[in-house]
Design an enzyme around this catalytic site. Structure first.
Site, PDB file in Angstrom:
ATOM      1  N   HIS A   1     124.944  73.316 136.052  1.00 36.27           N
ATOM      2  CA  HIS A   1     123.672  73.809 135.521  1.00 36.27           C
ATOM      3  C   HIS A   1     122.526  72.996 136.119  1.00 36.27           C
ATOM      4  O   HIS A   1     122.054  72.024 135.519  1.00 36.27           O
ATOM      5  CB  HIS A   1     123.651  73.683 133.995  1.00 36.27           C
ATOM      6  CG  HIS A   1     124.746  74.434 133.297  1.00 36.27           C
ATOM      7  ND1 HIS A   1     126.062  74.025 133.330  1.00 36.27           N
ATOM      8  CD2 HIS A   1     124.709  75.559 132.553  1.00 36.27           C
ATOM      9  CE1 HIS A   1     126.793  74.870 132.623  1.00 36.27           C
ATOM     10  NE2 HIS A   1     126.006  75.811 132.145  1.00 36.27           N
TER      11      HIS A   1
ATOM     12  N   HIS B   1     119.881  78.393 135.615  1.00 34.66           N
ATOM     13  CA  HIS B   1     120.363  77.682 134.436  1.00 34.66           C
ATOM     14  C   HIS B   1     121.841  77.329 134.567  1.00 34.66           C
ATOM     15  O   HIS B   1     122.232  76.186 134.336  1.00 34.66           O
ATOM     16  CB  HIS B   1     120.132  78.535 133.184  1.00 34.66           C
ATOM     17  CG  HIS B   1     120.569  77.873 131.909  1.00 34.66           C
ATOM     18  ND1 HIS B   1     121.887  77.663 131.581  1.00 34.66           N
ATOM     19  CD2 HIS B   1     119.856  77.370 130.873  1.00 34.66           C
ATOM     20  CE1 HIS B   1     121.969  77.062 130.401  1.00 34.66           C
ATOM     21  NE2 HIS B   1     120.743  76.876 129.953  1.00 34.66           N
TER      22      HIS B   1
ATOM     23  N   GLU C   1     126.556  72.201 105.167  1.00 36.80           N
ATOM     24  CA  GLU C   1     127.869  71.692 105.541  1.00 36.80           C
ATOM     25  C   GLU C   1     127.973  71.320 107.018  1.00 36.80           C
ATOM     26  O   GLU C   1     128.500  70.252 107.361  1.00 36.80           O
ATOM     27  CB  GLU C   1     128.958  72.716 105.189  1.00 36.80           C
ATOM     28  CG  GLU C   1     129.147  72.956 103.712  1.00 36.80           C
ATOM     29  CD  GLU C   1     128.251  74.055 103.161  1.00 36.80           C
ATOM     30  OE1 GLU C   1     128.420  74.429 101.986  1.00 36.80           O
ATOM     31  OE2 GLU C   1     127.380  74.546 103.919  1.00 36.80           O
TER      32      GLU C   1
ATOM     33  N   HIS D   1     135.769  81.792  97.198  1.00 37.58           N
ATOM     34  CA  HIS D   1     135.940  80.360  97.029  1.00 37.58           C
ATOM     35  C   HIS D   1     137.400  79.924  97.117  1.00 37.58           C
ATOM     36  O   HIS D   1     137.682  78.724  97.157  1.00 37.58           O
ATOM     37  CB  HIS D   1     135.370  79.917  95.676  1.00 37.58           C
ATOM     38  CG  HIS D   1     133.879  79.829  95.643  1.00 37.58           C
ATOM     39  ND1 HIS D   1     133.062  80.829  96.103  1.00 37.58           N
ATOM     40  CD2 HIS D   1     133.047  78.853  95.195  1.00 37.58           C
ATOM     41  CE1 HIS D   1     131.807  80.479  95.934  1.00 37.58           C
ATOM     42  NE2 HIS D   1     131.758  79.280  95.391  1.00 37.58           N
TER      43      HIS D   1
END
Length: 655
Positions: free
Chosen positions: A24, A254, A402, A464
């Site tokens: 890159h 890129h 999280e 859950h």
């Protein structure tokens, strides 16, 4: 600064990516001005020791720009030119994305975008906490980040940045190489965000500059260093593939090497020898390393001060010993658990965590807004929350974040000196899975605690209730997945996790109470857990049935044996498959012997992984569907996780 420095770096970037036919170059060229100024004029490091404790940390969050970093590390003396020439080749120190445990001078493995910035937040948090604990004469350094558009588009970066602003991490300085181009096209196609407004809104200082103007770069870094109460975002407005002959601003640069013709034309434009690859004249390297004698003196003075402080300050000496102590040497005193009582293993973890408050001062961490459920509330209330006003606080209030939580914990581990843990529900491990993977890939002994580990949590319902999560985590290499059967095994599993040097751990814990394994009846528990799997209850002679179980299903297995008194059954508790697989064949065969009529396994999760132990014709009591909202005892009946059903299945298989 030698006017050729940036151009020489760009030449190395072009040549290495061309030689590898992979890489890159565009973003690395647009970021080169900032990186060269930072490394040459500002970065604090020890030229003889890339792991010096009080060095500045530089995180290339835009890991695809790795050749920029490798070029600078070559100029600094940490990488040979041969390694630059071996970019992306087997066995080289210059892989496609930087890896911290492989290449000297690389602070974090930053292939996945966004996580480098998040890990840097953890590094800066660790620095702030240790500065308060050890003193600014021992710990006082900056954390610098070079980030790209892709980093900011990943939500993990924003989540971590909000905490950095809240915590007032004034020694965190992030440079955003805003070249308006990403791999698939211009950023305008996918993003209309005003990052100045966003980051000012989350308590950051924001500075806009021309990212190719060296004086603006210097002023911005100096201004960022002077701001002690807020992290700083420097937005450098740049041009993709800056300096190339005909490809400036082209998104194609890129992720693709420039053509030989383009490289030759670019070198001519930059004043480099067109026909010479990997050109790096001595005068450019000498100019780049001009500060190194002063940096070496600084590091030596630091070491002298450290030795003097340890000799004359007993409190500091003790704190420094904890900061540098080998984890494998840690020992613990765990709370006692009443054999007559049931404990949820999350409850046992909470009791153990509270016992560690005084025993393990480097322990820091927290929950993703689930403090009472994760049993971290007393830890929080006792040690205090970490923030700008209370940097000695050891609880990190992550909020419902999280993924950032996991990446920040990785950064804390990378910084060194602290032992980080995270906590949430097991089903939400999916949110942070790539951070857990990065814990494992980077050999970081982070402790990830997951409560509410199965359908047994009941009424909360299928969103859950973990089904596939334990099996899924076991697929990650270099990760210990620990699912203890009771309070005693929980303490043993926690000790294993805390003593790891290069392996992260996941501790999977129940919400429901489980019978306690009486040490008077089962004295082998601690030693057995250390080997991953062990014989918990045995029979005379060769067993008819070898029954393996983990977690809440161990007590189910023991109860099932009571209903099958006419059969010879061996019960094997296997809290950690990974540890068991590390044992020699003799031990594994002693636990799971040949010759049984039936091999069976019970675990409240996906069954497929147990075939390696029970064989194709073995019996597996698992669950391969999502759960339901209902009381836990009702679900156990419906799903067959009862002693009566397991006994029936065993008898049917033995007919």
């Amino acid at each position: 600064m030698n006017p050729m420095l940036v151009n020489v770096v760009k030449g190395l970037i072009m040549d290495a990516t061309r030689a590898a036919n992979s890489g890159h170059p565009g973003g690395a060229m647009s970021s080169a001005d900032y990186a060269c100024v930072l490394f040459r004029d500002f970065l604090k490091y020890d030229p003889s020791d890339p792991k010096w404790f009080d060095r500045d940390r530089f995180v290339l969050s835009a890991g695809h720009e790795s050749m920029l970093l490798y070029s600078l590390l070559h100029l600094a003396g940490f990488l040979s030119m041969d390694e630059i020439k071996r970019f992306r080749q087997w066995g080289s120190l210059t892989p496609g994305h930087p890896e911290h445990d492989l290449t000297p001078g690389v602070e974090a493995t930053t292939g996945p975008l966004g996580q480098g910035l998040a890990m840097a937040v953890g590094m800066a948090a660790a620095e702030a906490h240790l500065r308060a604990r050890l003193g600014a004469d021992v710990c006082d350094h900056y954390t610098y980040v070079l980030a790209s558009d892709g980093d900011f588009q990943e939500g993990v970066a924003y989540g971590a940045a909000t905490l950095a602003g809240l915590w007032g991490l004034g020694k965190l300085i992030v440079y955003y190489d805003s070249n308006k181009v990403q791999l698939a096209g211009p950023t305008s196609r996918v993003d209309c965000t005003d990052y100045r407004k966003i980051y000012e809104g989350i308590c950051w200082q924001v500075i806009d500059i021309d990212g190719h103007d060296h004086e603006q770069i210097r002023r911005a870094i100096a201004e960022a260093q002077q701001e002690t109460g807020r992290p700083t975002l420097i937005i450098g407005h740049t041009v993709m593939a800056k300096g190339s002959a005909s490809r400036e601003g082209d998104f194609g640069t890129h992720g693709e090497p420039l053509s030989p013709e383009e490289i030759a034309a670019t070198k001519k434009r930059l004043g480099l020898p067109e026909a010479e690859a990997f050109y790096c004249p001595a005068e450019v390297g000498g100019d780049f390393r001009g500060r190194q004698p002063a940096l070496s003196r600084l590091a030596e003075a630091w070491r002298g001060n450290l030795a003097d402080k340890k000799a004359h300050n007993a409190e500091f000496a003790a704190a420094w010993e904890w900061t540098t102590k080998d984890r494998g040497a840690l020992t613990f005193e765990w709370p006692a658990f009443d054999p007559a009582k049931k404990y949820a293993t999350r409850q046992a973890w909470g009791a153990c965590l509270n016992a560690l408050i005084e025993q393990l001062p480097p322990l820091v961490g927290g929950s993703a807004d689930l403090d009472p459920s994760n049993q971290t509330a007393k830890f929080r209330d006792t040690v205090g929350n970490f923030n700008a006003d209370t940097p000695l606080g050891r609880n990190l209030a992550f909020g419902v974040r999280e993924f950032p939580m996991g990446a920040i914990a990785n950064g804390i581990a990378l910084h060194g000196g602290l032992i980080p843990f995270t906590a949430t529900f097991l089903t939400f491990s999916d949110y942070m899975r790539n951070a857990v993977r990065m814990s494992a890939l980077q050999k970081l002994p982070v402790l990830h605690v997951y409560t509410h580990d199965s359908f047994h949590l009941g009424e909360d319902g299928p969103t859950h209730q973990s089904i596939e999560h334990v099996a899924s985590l076991r697929l990650i290499p270099n990760l210990l997945v620990l699912r203890p059967a009771d309070a005693i095994e929980t303490a043993a599993c926690l000790e294993i996790a805390l003593r790891q040097e290069e392996t992260p751990s996941c501790l999977c814990l129940t919400r429901q109470g489980l019978p306690t394994l009486d040490p008077a009846v089962f004295p082998q528990v601690a030693a057995g857990v250390a080997r991953g799997g062990y014989v918990l209850a045995d029979c005379e002679g060769t067993p008819d049935v070898v029954l393996l179980a983990t977690g809440s299903e161990v007590s189910l297995a023991l109860d099932t044996v009571k209903l099958l008194k006419d059969l010879k059954i061996r019960v094997v508790s296997m809290p950690c498959v990974e540890l068991f697989e590390m044992q020699d064949e003799a031990y594994k065969t002693s636990v799971i012997p040949e010759g049984a009529r039936l091999y069976a396994a019970a675990e409240a999760g996906r069954p497929e992984g147990w075939h390696r132990y029970v064989g194709r014709k073995g019996l597996i009591l698992g669950i391969d569907h999502f759960g339901h909202s209902a009381p836990a005892n009702v679900l156990a009946e419906e799903y067959g996780f009862t002693p009566e059903n397991l006994a029936r299945l065993i008898r049917e298989r033995l007919v």
